[in-house]
Design a protein around this motif. Structure first.
Motif, PDB file in Angstrom:
ATOM      1  N   ASP A 164      27.232  44.909  43.906  1.00 16.88           N
ATOM      2  CA  ASP A 164      27.656  44.039  42.797  1.00 16.88           C
ATOM      3  C   ASP A 164      29.038  44.411  42.272  1.00 16.88           C
ATOM      4  O   ASP A 164      29.284  45.573  41.935  1.00 16.88           O
ATOM      5  CB  ASP A 164      26.656  44.121  41.641  1.00 16.88           C
ATOM      6  CG  ASP A 164      25.359  43.388  41.933  1.00 16.88           C
ATOM      7  OD1 ASP A 164      25.346  42.555  42.864  1.00 16.88           O
ATOM      8  OD2 ASP A 164      24.372  43.656  41.237  1.00 16.88           O
ATOM      9  N   GLY A 165      29.912  43.424  42.226  1.00 14.47           N
ATOM     10  CA  GLY A 165      31.223  43.563  41.607  1.00 14.47           C
ATOM     11  C   GLY A 165      32.296  44.183  42.473  1.00 14.47           C
ATOM     12  O   GLY A 165      33.476  44.133  42.114  1.00 14.47           O
ATOM     13  N   VAL A 166      31.928  44.753  43.619  1.00 15.26           N
ATOM     14  CA  VAL A 166      32.910  45.465  44.443  1.00 15.26           C
ATOM     15  C   VAL A 166      33.897  44.499  45.097  1.00 15.26           C
ATOM     16  O   VAL A 166      35.104  44.731  45.063  1.00 15.26           O
ATOM     17  CB  VAL A 166      32.226  46.376  45.481  1.00 15.26           C
ATOM     18  CG1 VAL A 166      33.228  46.941  46.477  1.00 15.26           C
ATOM     19  CG2 VAL A 166      31.477  47.491  44.769  1.00 15.26           C
ATOM     20  N   GLU A 167      33.392  43.434  45.689  1.00 16.41           N
ATOM     21  CA  GLU A 167      34.301  42.460  46.320  1.00 16.41           C
ATOM     22  C   GLU A 167      35.296  41.930  45.297  1.00 16.41           C
ATOM     23  O   GLU A 167      36.504  41.875  45.551  1.00 16.41           O
ATOM     24  CB  GLU A 167      33.505  41.302  46.925  1.00 16.41           C
ATOM     25  CG  GLU A 167      34.389  40.232  47.550  1.00 16.41           C
ATOM     26  CD  GLU A 167      33.608  39.068  48.135  1.00 16.41           C
ATOM     27  OE1 GLU A 167      34.265  38.140  48.643  1.00 16.41           O
ATOM     28  OE2 GLU A 167      32.363  39.071  48.102  1.00 16.41           O
ATOM     29  N   GLN A 168      34.801  41.567  44.108  1.00 16.09           N
ATOM     30  CA  GLN A 168      35.673  41.037  43.060  1.00 16.09           C
ATOM     31  C   GLN A 168      36.690  42.085  42.605  1.00 16.09           C
ATOM     32  O   GLN A 168      37.856  41.761  42.357  1.00 16.09           O
ATOM     33  CB  GLN A 168      34.850  40.551  41.860  1.00 16.09           C
ATOM     34  CG  GLN A 168      33.959  39.362  42.158  1.00 16.09           C
ATOM     35  CD  GLN A 168      32.632  39.755  42.832  1.00 16.09           C
ATOM     36  OE1 GLN A 168      32.338  40.919  43.077  1.00 16.09           O
ATOM     37  NE2 GLN A 168      31.828  38.749  43.152  1.00 16.09           N
ATOM     38  N   ALA A 169      36.259  43.348  42.496  1.00 12.76           N
ATOM     39  CA  ALA A 169      37.175  44.416  42.081  1.00 12.76           C
ATOM     40  C   ALA A 169      38.265  44.624  43.129  1.00 12.76           C
ATOM     41  O   ALA A 169      39.451  44.744  42.789  1.00 12.76           O
ATOM     42  CB  ALA A 169      36.408  45.712  41.833  1.00 12.76           C
ATOM     43  N   CYS A 170      37.875  44.662  44.402  1.00 12.83           N
ATOM     44  CA  CYS A 170      38.860  44.848  45.476  1.00 12.83           C
ATOM     45  C   CYS A 170      39.858  43.696  45.512  1.00 12.83           C
ATOM     46  O   CYS A 170      41.071  43.916  45.591  1.00 12.83           O
ATOM     47  CB  CYS A 170      38.159  44.975  46.827  1.00 12.83           C
ATOM     48  SG  CYS A 170      37.304  46.535  47.079  1.00 12.83           S
ATOM     49  N   LEU A 171      39.340  42.478  45.455  1.00  8.60           N
ATOM     50  CA  LEU A 171      40.237  41.314  45.499  1.00  8.60           C
ATOM     51  C   LEU A 171      41.083  41.229  44.238  1.00  8.60           C
ATOM     52  O   LEU A 171      42.244  40.801  44.289  1.00  8.60           O
ATOM     53  CB  LEU A 171      39.430  40.036  45.729  1.00  8.60           C
ATOM     54  CG  LEU A 171      38.715  39.973  47.087  1.00  8.60           C
ATOM     55  CD1 LEU A 171      37.889  38.696  47.202  1.00  8.60           C
ATOM     56  CD2 LEU A 171      39.694  40.103  48.241  1.00  8.60           C
ATOM     57  N   GLY A 172      40.529  41.650  43.103  1.00  5.68           N
ATOM     58  CA  GLY A 172      41.304  41.687  41.861  1.00  5.68           C
ATOM     59  C   GLY A 172      42.470  42.649  41.972  1.00  5.68           C
ATOM     60  O   GLY A 172      43.596  42.323  41.559  1.00  5.68           O
ATOM     61  N   ASP A 182      45.897  47.024  49.314  1.00  5.39           N
ATOM     62  CA  ASP A 182      45.217  46.674  50.551  1.00  5.39           C
ATOM     63  C   ASP A 182      43.746  47.054  50.393  1.00  5.39           C
ATOM     64  O   ASP A 182      43.435  48.199  50.036  1.00  5.39           O
ATOM     65  CB  ASP A 182      45.844  47.437  51.718  1.00  5.39           C
ATOM     66  CG  ASP A 182      45.106  47.208  53.017  1.00  5.39           C
ATOM     67  OD1 ASP A 182      44.975  46.049  53.434  1.00  5.39           O
ATOM     68  OD2 ASP A 182      44.637  48.198  53.604  1.00  5.39           O
ATOM     69  N   VAL A 183      42.844  46.130  50.631  1.00  8.08           N
ATOM     70  CA  VAL A 183      41.416  46.375  50.434  1.00  8.08           C
ATOM     71  C   VAL A 183      40.949  47.551  51.285  1.00  8.08           C
ATOM     72  O   VAL A 183      40.176  48.393  50.820  1.00  8.08           O
ATOM     73  CB  VAL A 183      40.582  45.103  50.703  1.00  8.08           C
ATOM     74  CG1 VAL A 183      39.099  45.417  50.715  1.00  8.08           C
ATOM     75  CG2 VAL A 183      40.901  44.033  49.666  1.00  8.08           C
TER      76      VAL A 183
END
Length: 167
Positions: free
Chosen positions: A21-29, A37-38
């Motif tokens: 939860d929230g990791v993809e959004q944090a990386c893309l943010g 770079d992710v």
């Protein structure tokens, strides 16, 4: 016949972390706000999870080692995939969907190769004098990386770092 993505430890770690939860959004943010770079964000987390702090020198080596690949392969594939997101009157819908799916597969393969580069680099880094608390090491690694990028620091950035370290 194309090679298969072997599940090396960094790749397995990244897939597991990115799915939380929230990791993809944090990386893309952080990618959008700071130019991060992710894969390098995930690398900072992976090393941190092992209690391994990254010195700025090691991070500079990681950035330099992956920059040409990222700029010449990963980013063009990402731009192509994003361009294929929108319907085009010049391109039949079935072909747009087909091409986007194939470009996505190639983009993931390119991301995998970048992770292999980073994993090989990690194997060459000297072991830490002593291991740190994983969350502290993760936060320090991410902060050093963002400092090297000259990223703006504020509550939003800190919240995104915290999300990654808590995951």
């Amino acid at each position: 016949m194309s090679p298969r993505r072997a599940a090396h430890p960094f790749w397995r770690f990244s897939l597991a972390l990115y799915g939380r939860d929230g990791v993809e959004q944090a990386c893309l943010g952080l990618q959008n706000a700071c130019g991060a770079d992710v894969n390098l964000l995930l690398f900072c987390c992976w090393m941190g999870a092992q209690g391994r702090p990254l010195a700025k020198r090691g991070l500079r080596r990681a950035i330099a080692a992956t920059r040409p690949w990222r700029e010449h392969v990963v980013q063009p594939l990402r731009r192509a995939r994003r361009a294929l997101k929108q319907p085009s009157p010049a391109l039949p819908e079935a072909w747009r969907v087909h091409l986007r799916r194939n470009v996505l597969r190639l983009e993931l393969d390119a991301e995998y190769v970048e992770q292999l580069m980073l994993a090989r680099l990690a194997a060459k880094l000297p072991p830490p004098a002593r291991k740190q608390d994983p969350r502290s090491a993760c936060a320090a690694n991410l902060e050093r990386y963002l400092d090297l990028l000259g990223a703006p620091r504020g509550r939003t950035t800190q919240r995104l770092i915290d999300t990654l370290c808590q995951a």
